[in-house]
Design a protein around this motif. Structure first.
Motif, PDB file in Angstrom:
ATOM      1  N   ARG A  46       0.825  -1.216   0.000  1.00 36.82           N
ATOM      2  CA  ARG A  46       0.000   0.000   0.000  1.00 36.82           C
ATOM      3  C   ARG A  46       0.859   1.266   0.000  1.00 36.82           C
ATOM      4  NH1 ARG A  46      -5.258   0.413   2.204  1.00 36.82           N
ATOM      5  NH2 ARG A  46      -4.501   1.928   3.728  1.00 36.82           N
ATOM      6  N   GLU A  47       2.064   1.162   0.552  1.00 41.54           N
ATOM      7  CA  GLU A  47       2.958   2.317   0.590  1.00 41.54           C
ATOM      8  C   GLU A  47       3.455   2.711  -0.804  1.00 41.54           C
ATOM      9  OE1 GLU A  47       5.471  -1.375   0.965  1.00 41.54           O
ATOM     10  OE2 GLU A  47       3.576  -0.654   1.802  1.00 41.54           O
ATOM     11  N   ASN A  48       3.270   1.836  -1.786  1.00 48.25           N
ATOM     12  CA  ASN A  48       3.693   2.134  -3.157  1.00 48.25           C
ATOM     13  C   ASN A  48       2.707   3.026  -3.908  1.00 48.25           C
ATOM     14  OD1 ASN A  48       6.051   0.518  -3.054  1.00 48.25           O
ATOM     15  ND2 ASN A  48       4.841  -1.325  -3.470  1.00 48.25           N
ATOM     16  N   VAL A  55      -3.472   8.068 -11.222  1.00 50.81           N
ATOM     17  CA  VAL A  55      -2.843   6.757 -11.077  1.00 50.81           C
ATOM     18  C   VAL A  55      -3.678   5.732 -11.837  1.00 50.81           C
ATOM     19  CG1 VAL A  55      -2.352   4.850  -9.475  1.00 50.81           C
ATOM     20  CG2 VAL A  55      -1.730   7.172  -8.849  1.00 50.81           C
ATOM     21  N   ILE A  56      -2.999   4.804 -12.503  1.00 49.59           N
ATOM     22  CA  ILE A  56      -3.681   3.684 -13.146  1.00 49.59           C
ATOM     23  C   ILE A  56      -3.285   2.404 -12.424  1.00 49.59           C
ATOM     24  CG2 ILE A  56      -3.996   2.337 -15.266  1.00 49.59           C
ATOM     25  CD1 ILE A  56      -3.193   4.828 -16.849  1.00 49.59           C
ATOM     26  N   ALA A 164       0.188   9.382 -16.492  1.00 46.75           N
ATOM     27  CA  ALA A 164      -0.130   8.801 -15.183  1.00 46.75           C
ATOM     28  C   ALA A 164       0.766   7.602 -14.896  1.00 46.75           C
ATOM     29  CB  ALA A 164      -1.593   8.363 -15.137  1.00 46.75           C
ATOM     30  N   PRO A 165       1.289   7.479 -13.685  1.00 44.61           N
ATOM     31  CA  PRO A 165       2.066   6.286 -13.336  1.00 44.61           C
ATOM     32  C   PRO A 165       1.142   5.078 -13.242  1.00 44.61           C
ATOM     33  CG  PRO A 165       1.693   7.628 -11.389  1.00 44.61           C
ATOM     34  CD  PRO A 165       1.187   8.423 -12.558  1.00 44.61           C
ATOM     35  N   VAL A 166       1.703   3.917 -13.505  1.00 49.35           N
ATOM     36  CA  VAL A 166       0.945   2.668 -13.456  1.00 49.35           C
ATOM     37  C   VAL A 166       1.359   1.896 -12.205  1.00 49.35           C
ATOM     38  CG1 VAL A 166       0.445   0.472 -14.597  1.00 49.35           C
ATOM     39  CG2 VAL A 166       0.753   2.548 -15.960  1.00 49.35           C
ATOM     40  N   ILE A 167       0.385   1.511 -11.389  1.00 48.87           N
ATOM     41  CA  ILE A 167       0.643   0.656 -10.236  1.00 48.87           C
ATOM     42  C   ILE A 167       0.234  -0.768 -10.612  1.00 48.87           C
ATOM     43  CG2 ILE A 167       0.085   0.131  -7.835  1.00 48.87           C
ATOM     44  CD1 ILE A 167       1.633   2.681  -8.087  1.00 48.87           C
ATOM     45  N   PRO A 168       1.196  -1.682 -10.787  1.00 47.91           N
ATOM     46  CA  PRO A 168       0.809  -3.066 -11.081  1.00 47.91           C
ATOM     47  C   PRO A 168       0.184  -3.703  -9.852  1.00 47.91           C
ATOM     48  CG  PRO A 168       3.173  -2.924 -10.708  1.00 47.91           C
ATOM     49  CD  PRO A 168       2.654  -1.513 -10.688  1.00 47.91           C
ATOM     50  N   GLY A 196       2.351  -3.175  -6.519  1.00 46.13           N
ATOM     51  CA  GLY A 196       3.756  -3.059  -6.867  1.00 46.13           C
ATOM     52  C   GLY A 196       4.223  -1.616  -6.912  1.00 46.13           C
ATOM     53  N   THR A 197       5.501  -1.423  -7.223  1.00 46.03           N
ATOM     54  CA  THR A 197       6.057  -0.070  -7.304  1.00 46.03           C
ATOM     55  C   THR A 197       5.583   0.616  -8.582  1.00 46.03           C
ATOM     56  OG1 THR A 197       8.053  -0.964  -8.359  1.00 46.03           O
ATOM     57  CG2 THR A 197       8.098  -0.677  -5.969  1.00 46.03           C
ATOM     58  N   PRO A 198       5.432   1.948  -8.551  1.00 45.39           N
ATOM     59  CA  PRO A 198       4.936   2.681  -9.723  1.00 45.39           C
ATOM     60  C   PRO A 198       5.830   2.493 -10.945  1.00 45.39           C
ATOM     61  CG  PRO A 198       4.913   4.066  -7.765  1.00 45.39           C
ATOM     62  CD  PRO A 198       5.677   2.827  -7.395  1.00 45.39           C
ATOM     63  N   ILE A 199       5.197   2.424 -12.097  1.00 48.93           N
ATOM     64  CA  ILE A 199       5.901   2.296 -13.368  1.00 48.93           C
ATOM     65  C   ILE A 199       5.665   3.548 -14.194  1.00 48.93           C
ATOM     66  CG2 ILE A 199       6.105   0.990 -15.516  1.00 48.93           C
ATOM     67  CD1 ILE A 199       5.039  -1.451 -14.022  1.00 48.93           C
ATOM     68  N   ASP A 200       6.755   4.173 -14.634  1.00 49.25           N
ATOM     69  CA  ASP A 200       6.682   5.308 -15.554  1.00 49.25           C
ATOM     70  C   ASP A 200       6.989   4.770 -16.950  1.00 49.25           C
ATOM     71  OD1 ASP A 200       6.892   7.608 -17.033  1.00 49.25           O
ATOM     72  OD2 ASP A 200       8.553   8.484 -15.899  1.00 49.25           O
TER      73      ASP A 200
END
Length: 257
Positions: A46-48, A55-56, A164-168, A196-200
């Protein structure tokens, strides 16, 4: 359009934005602790999740309950698309359905490709531009055999277009909590939701590039796979279009590599 002479609300008229926000806030306040208490999902990462800005959430898809699990587990409000039929009609059952999906943060979308799918895509883009978080399934539809299928490029298109960053998201066990055909979720076993960690994805190129969309999609799917641990199908899930993101991909170029 003249409102029919009935005590039921006109389902063709969408509720005001303020009413939607109130219903969602109330629904999240009531449903989130109830769902967590009853079903005790295991939640990690959740901290990610950025607490503000667009956010996506890009997730694997195993069960109808996935669209409830993600908003319940996320540390912020999450919007997603749902069939317009859930919001339409009169009678107590239809009113409850409309209230339930509005409270979950769902937005109605029409079935069909072409203009309907483009409108759904534009709807998601507007939510992101307003700083909202949205949840989408790159596979397009539920995996009925538990494997992780190749991702469609619609999610990457939105990420590349909006920045928008992607959160897997890796969902584990939601298909056991609510199998296909089940009317209500089972209390056991417990599901796991991993953020997961954000993906740019911007480094892959512009949204207009098919190669950029494909590479961004593959990066997103690899992150989902790492979280979910599913067997890879190495193919597209070719079940007939049943979800909004699946219909979106029908009107977007998608590369098959």
């Amino acid at each position: 359009m003249t409102e029919p002479e009935t005590t039921e609300p006109d389902s063709s008229t969408p509720p005001s934005p303020s009413r939607v926000r109130f219903a969602y806030a109330l629904g999240r306040f009531l449903l989130t602790p109830l769902a967590r208490g009853l079903y005790r999902p295991r939640i990690t990462g959740r901290e990610n999740v950025p607490l503000t800005g667009p956010v996506i959430f890009a997730s694997n898809h195993l069960s109808f309950i996935d669209s409830i699990a993600i908003p319940v587990a996320a540390p912020r409000n999450v919007r997603f698309l749902a069939k317009a039929t859930y919001f339409e009609g009169t009678g107590l059952a239809k009113r409850l359905s409309r209230t339930f999906f509005t409270a979950l943060g769902a937005s109605p979308v029409r079935r069909g490709a072409g203009q309907a799918a483009l409108e759904a895509l534009e709807q998601q883009k507007q939510l992101l531009e307003a700083g909202e978080a949205i949840a989408l399934y790159p596979e397009g539809t539920r995996s009925l055999d538990g494997r992780l299928y190749k991702g469609r490029t619609g999610v990457a298109f939105l990420a590349l277009q909006t920045g928008a960053p992607v959160i897997p998201v890796g969902l584990i066990g939601t298909d056991k909590v609510m199998p296909v055909g089940a009317k209500i979720p089972h209390l056991l076993p417990r599901a796991t939701i991993k953020f997961g960690t954000p993906i740019d994805v911007s480094a892959h190129g512009p949204a207009s590039s098919g190669r950029a969309r494909r590479l961004a999609t593959d990066e997103i799917m690899a992150a989902i796979h790492e979280l979910s641990g599913q067997e890879l199908a190495h193919s597209y899930n070719e079940v007939p279009a049943q979800t909004p993101i699946e219909r979106i991909r029908q009107v977007l170029p998608h590369e098959r590599r």
